[in-house]
Design an enzyme around this catalytic site. Structure first.
Site, PDB file in Angstrom:
ATOM      1  CG  HIS A  53      18.710  40.521 -40.699  1.00  6.07           C
ATOM      2  ND1 HIS A  53      17.827  40.778 -39.675  1.00  6.07           N
ATOM      3  CD2 HIS A  53      19.058  41.733 -41.211  1.00  6.07           C
ATOM      4  CE1 HIS A  53      17.653  42.079 -39.573  1.00  6.07           C
ATOM      5  NE2 HIS A  53      18.380  42.678 -40.498  1.00  6.07           N
ATOM      6  CG  ASP A 103      16.321  42.621 -36.213  1.00  3.61           C
ATOM      7  OD1 ASP A 103      17.110  41.685 -36.381  1.00  3.61           O
ATOM      8  OD2 ASP A 103      15.235  42.727 -36.820  1.00  3.61           O
ATOM      9  CG  ASP A 133      47.459  39.784 -12.723  1.00  7.25           C
ATOM     10  OD1 ASP A 133      48.427  39.000 -12.615  1.00  7.25           O
ATOM     11  OD2 ASP A 133      46.290  39.402 -12.939  1.00  7.25           O
ATOM     12  CB  CYS A 169      13.522  38.184 -36.050  1.00  2.00           C
ATOM     13  SG  CYS A 169      14.174  37.492 -37.579  1.00  2.00           S
ATOM     14  CG  ASP A 180      18.542  36.133 -38.180  1.00  2.00           C
ATOM     15  OD1 ASP A 180      18.250  36.643 -39.284  1.00  2.00           O
ATOM     16  OD2 ASP A 180      18.033  36.520 -37.100  1.00  2.00           O
ATOM     17  CG  ASP A 237      29.861  48.422 -14.666  1.00  3.22           C
ATOM     18  OD1 ASP A 237      30.700  49.349 -14.768  1.00  3.22           O
ATOM     19  OD2 ASP A 237      29.792  47.694 -13.667  1.00  3.22           O
TER      20      ASP A 237
END
Length: 706
Positions: free
Chosen positions: A506, A385, A144, A688, A508, A177
């Protein structure tokens, strides 16, 4: 047939057999062939290619002229084009005389076409004759290449790979997977196809042939790849006939099958593949095994060669090779501005109220709630985390892939044991030569919404990670293997921020993104001690200096606005924190192309704590003084914000009121979640303790121009 008076033929060349030159002109795939005046030769010719015969090689001594005769479906021309010599005279032979031969259609039977070259002396006496019998076949290895979900026939650019909406080259997914739900194992770790459902995670490849019922004796088709590429792929072949296979697919699509033999792998670099005969298609399935990384750019090449037998005791020689190219899909992160699908959160013995508030918010936002119970989390509540959600994408298949962090807390088995499954992939990077630190937890890994910076578009946003300050000799950094993995994905070019000034470290803890109806479609929220002190001074000047923070959490926790403003040490600590955040502010503005109007400062104070000793030197780092509101969960227009327990004014939290005022202008609704005891006191907050899986970008990564 005397061709001495003919011009060089301009035979139409199938596009898939043309090669591009530096000047963008295309030439035909050529093969040099040696004639023999001592015996009749037989060979296979691939339709669309050109045979080049250097006539002087096989000419006997004293040859001055030559002539050519060939079957009607064989086209011959001479190069260089000979001059006029008279209609009855043969063509003069020169040292550079070449006969160029093409054929227009595949043969029905073996050796059905013929070509002969007659050599003459000075008086046109016949000196020798070379005879060649030809069998023509059509061969094309197809993928493809135009990325429309279909394997087209003979795409002209299947052998190269380019970016962009008009780019070309096939896409390959890492088969990360697991089709199994019990006794899980990554599909990429199995060298066989155990379920037909696994085929949709692989890229289709088709061998198309046309010709006689069989190839001449000794000829064979061989598929092959390089040793380097073989480490990154497997190729399987469909053994069942097409009709039978379609029936199997419909009736037993998820059942165990045994009719997909392995063709290529790290242990098998080449293998003969069947030539079926007539007009036929053979289906292959290409499986990706490795994500892009420092030592792998994602490009994979697969070749198909037609081999011709040599004299007895010698190996076959290739007379034609077709090639296709794949590029492995990157792992792509999803920002807060994408639609949330499901939210993961832990249940622990002490977070009942937190979980109750989160569940109510999540359901109200139309998302699924996925709770990780204590038998699995073993007291580890830091869902953000442990893992980061992303996805991989191709024209024929897309599925989420979880990146497992190297922190390896008690949640370490959750991504593999719970999330991995059919159409849900898994990838990890383990630090081998270096020790993982707090900065390897994925609260320290975020991604921006799409941005344009100085004219360069980042349609999938940019990854954000926290590191030590560039000039710091001592400090913590995200491990090299994780950083190299993130950089290698190409499509979300990372930005390094300074986060080592924080105890946990972190990104965040001081920044996040929320959707917005105007400007760039989002706002950057930054924690701001300056905004916090400005709010407290405003409260004090309005006569609310005695208003208490942390009410209801115990008298030993309570503190007034006046006491906070009079604490010079706390002010000094927050001045330092503001300097650190401002440094990151400038980086974010520059690297994301932001203006001040794209940023909203949230009133948040910090305090400096004594950290771990590093090389006998005590390191002081900061943590939020009250619940850190920027460490929120974003679910569309709903924000789950850590409840700050701010000063109570007229029965309302002044900090909550300020936060709502800032967000309501963007059409966002704040829900304040009490995480004080179960998360804040443990140096974490709402973000978190949760993780959101979001929809993939509508933008296709292969349309980008990195």
């Amino acid at each position: 047939m005397n061709i001495s008076q003919q011009q060089v033929s301009q035979t139409e060349i199938p596009q898939f057999l043309r090669k591009k030159t530096k000047t963008s002109q295309q030439i035909m795939y050529q093969r040099t062939f040696r004639l023999d005046i001592k015996k009749t030769l037989r060979t296979v010719h691939v339709v669309g290619t050109e045979m080049k015969m250097i006539l002087n090689r096989s000419a006997p001594p004293n040859t001055k002229f030559f002539s050519v005769k060939c079957s009607p479906n064989v086209r011959c021309s001479v190069s260089p084009v000979p001059k006029e010599t008279g209609k009855l005279l043969p063509t003069p032979l020169h040292g550079n005389s070449m006969l160029l031969v093409t054929m227009d259609a595949a043969s029905v039977s073996l050796n059905e076409s013929k070509l002969s070259v007659m050599y003459y002396g000075s008086s046109t006496e016949v000196l020798a004759k070379a005879v060649l019998h030809l069998t023509a076949v059509e061969i094309s290895l197809d993928v493809d290449a135009d990325r429309d979900g279909q394997v087209e026939h003979n795409h002209p650019n299947k052998g190269s790979w380019t970016w962009g909406p008009n780019g070309h080259g096939a896409i390959l997914l890492v088969n990360c997977d697991s089709e199994r739900t019990f006794g899980k194992k990554l599909d990429s770790e199995q060298d066989q196809i155990s379920r037909v459902s696994d085929l949709k995670d692989m890229s289709p490849m088709v061998l198309r042939t046309r010709g006689p019922a069989e190839l001449p004796e000794g000829y064979k088709l061989v598929m092959h790849t390089s040793k380097g590429d073989a480490e990154s792929l497997r190729v399987f072949r469909t053994e069942s006939p097409a009709k039978e296979r379609n029936t199997l697919s419909k009736l037993f699509f998820s059942s165990f099958v045994v009719d997909y033999p392995l063709v290529l792998s790290s242990e098998v670099l080449s293998k003969e593949v069947p030539y079926i005969g007539g007009a036929a298609e053979s289906n292959f399935h290409v499986e990706g095994l490795r994500f892009r990384d420092k030592d792998f750019d994602g490009l994979i090449h697969i070749n198909l060669s037609l081999l011709e037998p040599s004299a007895q005791g010698f190996p076959e020689t290739p007379i034609f090779t077709d090639r296709v190219v794949f590029k492995v899909s990157p792992w792509i992160m999803t920002p807060n501005t994408l639609h949330p699908i499901e939210v993961f959160v832990c249940s622990t013995r002490d977070n009942y109220d937190f979980l109750k508030g989160m569940t109510k918010l999540i359901k109200a936002s139309g998302c699924k709630v996925k709770v990780c119970y204590e038998y699995m989390n073993r007291g580890d509540r830091w869902m953000q985390d442990e893992l980061e959600f992303g996805y991989i994408d191709s024209p024929h298949q897309s599925f989420p892939v979880v990146l497992d962090s190297p922190r390896n807390g008690h949640l370490e088995n959750f991504p593999y044991d719970v999330l991995l499954g059919p159409d849900f992939g898994y990838v990890n990077r383990e630090a081998i030569d270096e020790k993982a630190s707090s900065l390897d937890s994925f609260g320290n890994l975020e991604v921006s919404p799409p941005v344009t910076v100085n004219g360069k578009a980042y349609p999938l946003g940019r990854i954000l990670i926290g590191v030590a300050f560039p000039t710091t000799l001592k400090g913590r950094n995200m491990t090299r293997v994780v950083q190299e993995f993130l950089w290698a994905q190409e499509v979300q070019e990372p930005i390094a921020l300074f986060s080592d000034w924080l105890v946990v470290g972190h990104v965040d803890e001081f920044m996040t993104f929320v959707p917005a109806p105007n400007r760039k479609g989002f706002r950057l929220l930054l924690a701001s001690p300056d905004a916090g002190y400005k709010l407290f001074r405003r409260l004090q000047s309005a006569g609310h200096g005695k208003a208490k923070m942390f009410q209801g959490l115990g008298e030993d926790q309570e503190i007034t606005v006046d006491e906070i403003l009079s604490d010079e040490q706390l002010q000094a600590e927050n001045n330092y924190v503001q300097d650190c955040i401002d440094w990151n502010r400038d980086v974010l503005k520059r690297e994301l192309g932001l203006d001040e109007d794209d940023i909203i400062d949230l009133p948040i104070l910090f305090q400096v704590l004594k950290g771990e000793e590093e090389e006998e030197e005590e390191v002081k780092r900061a943590a939020a003084y009250f619940p850190d509101m920027v460490n929120m969960i974003v679910l569309g227009k709903n924000l789950g914000v850590p409840k700050p327990f701010g000063p109570q004014v007229d029965g309302h939290c002044a900090i909550e009121k300020e936060m709502c005022s800032l967000m309501e202008g963007l059409g966002l609704h704040c829900t304040f979640i009490d995480d004080f005891a179960s998360y804040h006191k443990l140096l974490g907050e709402v973000h978190c303790g949760s993780n959101v899986r979001r929809q993939a970008f509508p933008v296709k990564w292969w349309h980008l121009q990195p």
